[in-house]
Write a protein that holds these residues in place. Structure first.
Motif, mmCIF file in Angstrom:
data_model
loop_
_atom_site.group_PDB
_atom_site.id
_atom_site.type_symbol
_atom_site.label_atom_id
_atom_site.label_comp_id
_atom_site.label_asym_id
_atom_site.label_seq_id
_atom_site.Cartn_x
_atom_site.Cartn_y
_atom_site.Cartn_z
ATOM 1 N N PHE A 47 0.830 -1.199 0.000
ATOM 2 C CA PHE A 47 0.000 0.000 0.000
ATOM 3 C C PHE A 47 0.867 1.252 0.000
ATOM 4 C CE2 PHE A 47 -3.802 2.251 0.047
ATOM 5 C CZ PHE A 47 -3.627 3.357 0.851
ATOM 6 N N GLY A 225 -7.470 -13.456 -2.662
ATOM 7 C CA GLY A 225 -7.382 -13.187 -1.226
ATOM 8 C C GLY A 225 -8.702 -12.763 -0.618
ATOM 9 N N ILE A 226 -9.699 -12.504 -1.454
ATOM 10 C CA ILE A 226 -11.019 -12.147 -0.946
ATOM 11 C C ILE A 226 -12.078 -12.894 -1.759
ATOM 12 C CG2 ILE A 226 -10.420 -9.861 -0.069
ATOM 13 C CD1 ILE A 226 -11.465 -8.636 -2.639
ATOM 14 N N HIS A 227 -13.274 -13.032 -1.181
ATOM 15 C CA HIS A 227 -14.412 -13.660 -1.875
ATOM 16 C C HIS A 227 -14.032 -15.001 -2.478
ATOM 17 C CE1 HIS A 227 -16.022 -9.787 -1.175
ATOM 18 N NE2 HIS A 227 -15.406 -9.194 -2.159
ATOM 19 N N SER A 228 -13.384 -15.859 -1.687
ATOM 20 C CA SER A 228 -12.870 -17.123 -2.229
ATOM 21 C C SER A 228 -13.940 -18.018 -2.797
ATOM 22 C CB SER A 228 -12.111 -17.900 -1.146
ATOM 23 O OG SER A 228 -10.874 -17.306 -0.889
ATOM 24 N N PHE A 229 -15.186 -17.913 -2.281
ATOM 25 C CA PHE A 229 -16.224 -18.827 -2.743
ATOM 26 C C PHE A 229 -16.943 -18.305 -3.981
ATOM 27 C CE2 PHE A 229 -15.988 -22.169 0.307
ATOM 28 C CZ PHE A 229 -15.368 -21.585 1.396
ATOM 29 N N GLU A 236 -13.436 -4.925 -8.371
ATOM 30 C CA GLU A 236 -12.863 -3.593 -8.087
ATOM 31 C C GLU A 236 -11.354 -3.615 -8.265
ATOM 32 O OE1 GLU A 236 -16.632 -4.258 -5.994
ATOM 33 O OE2 GLU A 236 -14.719 -5.279 -5.736
ATOM 34 N N ASP A 239 -7.375 -4.922 -7.039
ATOM 35 C CA ASP A 239 -7.408 -6.377 -6.906
ATOM 36 C C ASP A 239 -7.863 -7.074 -8.180
ATOM 37 O OD1 ASP A 239 -7.908 -6.861 -3.426
ATOM 38 O OD2 ASP A 239 -7.689 -4.935 -4.424
ATOM 39 N N PHE B 13 -14.429 -4.460 3.526
ATOM 40 C CA PHE B 13 -14.091 -3.608 2.387
ATOM 41 C C PHE B 13 -14.262 -4.365 1.083
ATOM 42 C CE2 PHE B 13 -12.345 -0.424 5.149
ATOM 43 C CZ PHE B 13 -11.846 -1.133 6.221
ATOM 44 N N HIS B 14 -14.329 -3.607 -0.017
ATOM 45 C CA HIS B 14 -14.431 -4.242 -1.336
ATOM 46 C C HIS B 14 -13.100 -4.823 -1.774
ATOM 47 C CE1 HIS B 14 -18.493 -2.830 -2.140
ATOM 48 N NE2 HIS B 14 -18.141 -1.668 -1.610
ATOM 49 N N THR B 15 -11.997 -4.189 -1.362
ATOM 50 C CA THR B 15 -10.678 -4.655 -1.786
ATOM 51 C C THR B 15 -9.710 -4.641 -0.608
ATOM 52 O OG1 THR B 15 -9.837 -2.453 -2.346
ATOM 53 C CG2 THR B 15 -10.992 -3.642 -4.093
ATOM 54 N N THR B 16 -8.682 -5.478 -0.722
ATOM 55 C CA THR B 16 -7.626 -5.493 0.298
ATOM 56 C C THR B 16 -6.943 -4.131 0.354
ATOM 57 O OG1 THR B 16 -7.253 -7.792 -0.312
ATOM 58 C CG2 THR B 16 -5.594 -6.765 1.066
ATOM 59 N N THR B 17 -6.836 -3.470 -0.793
ATOM 60 C CA THR B 17 -6.192 -2.152 -0.845
ATOM 61 C C THR B 17 -6.917 -1.154 0.053
ATOM 62 O OG1 THR B 17 -5.347 -2.543 -3.060
ATOM 63 C CG2 THR B 17 -5.534 -0.248 -2.373
ATOM 64 N N LEU B 33 -6.759 -4.037 11.925
ATOM 65 C CA LEU B 33 -7.161 -4.992 10.893
ATOM 66 C C LEU B 33 -7.298 -6.381 11.500
ATOM 67 C CD1 LEU B 33 -4.965 -3.923 7.849
ATOM 68 C CD2 LEU B 33 -7.431 -3.706 8.083
ATOM 69 N N PRO B 35 -8.952 -10.595 10.489
ATOM 70 C CA PRO B 35 -9.539 -11.411 9.421
ATOM 71 C C PRO B 35 -11.060 -11.265 9.442
ATOM 72 C CG PRO B 35 -8.014 -12.688 10.769
ATOM 73 C CD PRO B 35 -8.253 -11.398 11.485
ATOM 74 N N ALA B 42 -18.613 -15.501 3.802
ATOM 75 C CA ALA B 42 -18.018 -16.830 3.680
ATOM 76 C C ALA B 42 -16.677 -16.753 2.973
ATOM 77 C CB ALA B 42 -18.959 -17.754 2.931
ATOM 78 N N GLY B 43 -16.305 -15.588 2.491
ATOM 79 C CA GLY B 43 -15.013 -15.439 1.833
ATOM 80 C C GLY B 43 -13.939 -15.147 2.846
ATOM 81 N N CYS B 44 -12.742 -14.831 2.369
ATOM 82 C CA CYS B 44 -11.669 -14.430 3.280
ATOM 83 C C CYS B 44 -11.379 -12.957 3.043
ATOM 84 C CB CYS B 44 -10.440 -15.288 3.073
ATOM 85 S SG CYS B 44 -9.941 -15.409 1.361
ATOM 86 N N GLY B 45 -10.394 -12.440 3.710
ATOM 87 C CA GLY B 45 -10.083 -11.031 3.530
ATOM 88 C C GLY B 45 -9.886 -10.334 4.857
ATOM 89 N N LEU B 46 -9.602 -9.065 4.799
ATOM 90 C CA LEU B 46 -9.311 -8.259 5.985
ATOM 91 C C LEU B 46 -10.477 -7.339 6.300
ATOM 92 C CD1 LEU B 46 -5.640 -7.237 5.150
ATOM 93 C CD2 LEU B 46 -6.369 -8.863 6.896
ATOM 94 N N GLN B 70 -17.798 -2.137 2.596
ATOM 95 C CA GLN B 70 -18.727 -3.053 1.947
ATOM 96 C C GLN B 70 -19.872 -3.371 2.903
ATOM 97 O OE1 GLN B 70 -17.115 -6.875 0.636
ATOM 98 N NE2 GLN B 70 -18.638 -6.935 -0.967
#
Lengths: 378, 78
Positions: A47, A225-229, A236, A239, B13-17, B33, B35, B42-46, B70
Motif C-alpha cells: 500500500f 485473497g477475498i471472496h474465495s467462494f 474492483e 485487486d 471492504f471491497h478490496t484489500t487495498t 485490521l 480477518p 463466507a469469503g476471506c479477507g481483511l 462493503q
C-alpha cells in the motif's frame, strides 16, 4: 565496468533498494492472504508503494495497479480495453511491447494507424488528424523513444484524445522517475510504467495508473485473497487486475526506489542525466565517422544513439565491452519501426543511456573509446 | 483463563487495498485490521475491528479519506 545501458535496466540501484528487498524476503508473509503480522507487513508495504507511485505519477493509490513490468501493463490495457472492431493510433517510435499486442488485435480485424517520423526521428504530429476514423478508440503511444530519447508531446496527445473522445494509453517506461508526469491532470486513461528503469526498482516490477471510473477487463483471473467462494474474479481495482500473489519482495524494492526519487527530486535527477548525455553527445559530434540520431533541439530522455560509419553496431558494442568494459545496447532495441524510419534496419545502432549514478569521468572514458574505435574501424 | 466474546464493530471492504488504506489513515486507538469473521462473509479477507462505541469516529475517518465500506456489523468476537 562502466554501465551506460540504463534504458534497458538501471544499474546501480540506490542502496536502500537492495536492503528493502532483502528485509522483505526475510520478513514478509503472503500479501492479502491473511490477517497475521507477516501477511500484514507485506500488505502495508504494497500500500505504501501504491501511495508513493501515485504521488510520483499523479494518480491515486486505489487506482495504481502492480504488474511484472510495462509489457504486462500494456498487454492488460490493450487487451482489456480494445477489440477487433476498433481502430487504434500508435507511432513509429513505439516499442514492441506496444506494437505486438496491437498487431495481434490487428490480425483479428482491428484497424491500426502508425504515425511516422521524419529523418530526425520527430513525430509527424500533423498526421494524427488525417488517420481518424469513426471507430477510432484510442491512442496508444510512448512518452519517450527508447532509441533516440525523443519525448512525445503528451499535451498534444491528451488534447487530441479529449477532442475526439479517445482513450489515452501511455507507455512511460523511459520517463517515469525522470520527467514530471501528472496522469490525472493530463487525462491519461492508463499510464503504464516499469519498475526497473527510471524508478530504480528491481526487475519483475511495474504497473499502471488508471483514470477514475475506467473499467478494464482483466487479462488473468485467479486467487485474489477475498471472496474465495465466488466463481468470478473481484470487480474492483486494483485487486481485479492483480490475480495471484503479488511480488511483495520486489514491490518493497520498488517502494525504496520511488522514495529515493521523491527525495532527490525528478527535476534534479533529469538535469544531471541530461547533462551527462549532452556532454557525451557534444563530444562524439566531433569524432570523424560518427553519426548521431535524433534531434538534439527537442526535449529528449538521457539517451544518445550513434553509429560509426557503416560498421555493424554489434561490432562496436563488442569492442566497447571487451576492450573498455563499457556496457551499451546495440542492434534493434525492440523498436523496428524507428530503425526503419531512421534507415538503420540493417546496421542497428549503438545506444548510450545515462543514469544519475554515471559520472563525467565515465563519459570522458567513453568518448576516448569511441574515438579510438572509430579510428580503428572506420 | 476462559476467553469471553465481546461486541466488536466489524467493517469489511471491497478490496484489500481499501483495508490497507484504512490502516494507514486510522488512529490505532480506533481499531485494527482483523480477518473477516465467517458470520459476515463466507469469503476471506481483511476487516477493520473496532469498539462499537467508536463507530462515529471510525466512520468519520473513512469519510474524510474517501474509504468506502462493503458491510458494517456488530459481531460477538473473542
Amino acid at each position: 565496468m562502466i554501465y551506460f545501458d540504463n534504458a534497458a535496466t538501471s544499474l546501480p540501484k540506490p542502496p536502500a533498494v537492495g536492503e528493502a528487498i532483502l528485509q522483505a524476503l526475510n520478513t514478509f508473509g503472503g500479501p492479502g492472504r491473511g490477517g497475521h503480522p507477516a501477511a500484514l507487513a507485506a500488505g502495508r508495504t504494497i500500500f505504501k508503494a501504491r501511495m508513493a507511485v501515485a504521488k510520483l505519477l499523479g494518480s491515486a493509490p486505489e487506482r495504481t495497479v502492480f504488474t511484472s513490468n510495462a509489457t504486462e501493463s500494456l498487454n492488460i490495457a490493450i487487451s482489456g480495453l480494445l477489440t477487433p472492431a476498433d481502430h487504434v493510433i500508435t507511432t513509429a517510435l513505439d516499442h514492441n511491447s506496444v506494437l505486438r499486442p496491437l498487431y495481434r488485435l490487428r490480425d483479428r480485424g482491428m484497424g491500426l494507424s502508425i504515425i511516422g517520423i521524419d529523418a530526425n526521428g520527430n513525430l509527424n504530429y500533423d498526421d494524427f488528424a488525417g488517420v481518424l476514423q469513426p471507430n477510432t478508440k484510442a491512442v496508444v503511444c510512448t512518452h519517450a523513444s527508447n532509441l533516440i530519447g525523443t519525448v512525445i508531446d503528451l499535451s498534444f496527445v491528451s488534447d487530441f484524445c479529449k477532442k475526439n473522445g479517445l482513450l489515452m494509453i501511455t507507455d512511460a517506461s523511459q520517463t517515469a522517475g525522470v520527467f514530471p508526469i501528472d496522469a490525472d491532470a493530463l487525462g491519461i486513461d492508463v499510464l503504464c510504467f516499469t519498475g526497473h528503469k527510471g524508478l530504480m526498482g528491481p526487475q519483475g516490477t511495474g504497473g499502471f495508473c488508471v483514470r477514475e471510473g475506467l473499467s478494464i477487463k482483466p487479462l488473468k483471473v485467479g486467487g485474489s485473497g477475498i471472496h474465495s467462494f465466488s466463481e468470478t474474479h473481484p470487480s474492483e481495482i486494483p485487486d481485479r487486475l492483480e490475480a495471484g500473489t503479488a511480488n511483495a519482495h520486489g514491490i518493497a524494492g520498488l517502494l525504496a526506489g520511488v522514495e529515493y526519487i521523491l527525495e532527490q527530486g525528478v527535476d534534479t535527477i533529469r538535469e544531471k542525466e541530461c547533462a551527462l548525455a549532452e556532454l557525451f553527445r557534444s563530444g562524439i559530434a566531433e569524432i570523424p565517422g560518427v553519426r548521431i540520431y535524433g534531434d538534439p533541439n527537442v526535449s529528449h530522455a538521457p539517451i544518445v544513439t550513434l553509429n560509426i560509419g557503416t560498421v555493424d553496431s554489434a561490432e562496436v558494442g563488442a569492442h566497447l565491452a571487451d576492450d573498455y568494459g563499457i556496457c551499451v545496447r546495440t542492434g534493434a532495441h525492440c523498436v523496428p519501426l524507428a530503425h526503419i524510419g531512421l534507415g538503420t534496419k540493417e546496421q542497428g545502432s549503438v545506444r548510450f543511456s545515462f543514469s544519475s549514478f554515471n559520472t563525467q569521468e565515465e563519459v570522458r572514458i567513453a568518448l576516448r573509446a569511441i574515438a579510438e574505435i572509430a579510428a580503428e574501424l572506420h | 483463563m476462559e476467553r469471553k466474546k465481546q461486541a466488536k464493530l466489524v467493517i469489511t471492504f471491497h478490496t484489500t487495498t481499501e483495508a490497507m488504506h484504512m490502516e494507514a489513515v486510522c488512529d490505532p486507538a480506533l481499531g485494527r485490521l482483523i480477518p473477516v469473521p465467517r458470520e459476515i462473509s463466507a469469503g476471506c479477507g481483511l476487516a477493520w475491528g473496532a469498539d462499537p462505541n467508536d463507530e462515529a469516529a471510525v466512520l468519520k475517518v473513512m469519510t474524510e479519506n474517501k474509504i468506502v465500506y462493503q458491510e458494517k456489523k456488530n459481531v460477538m468476537l473473542y
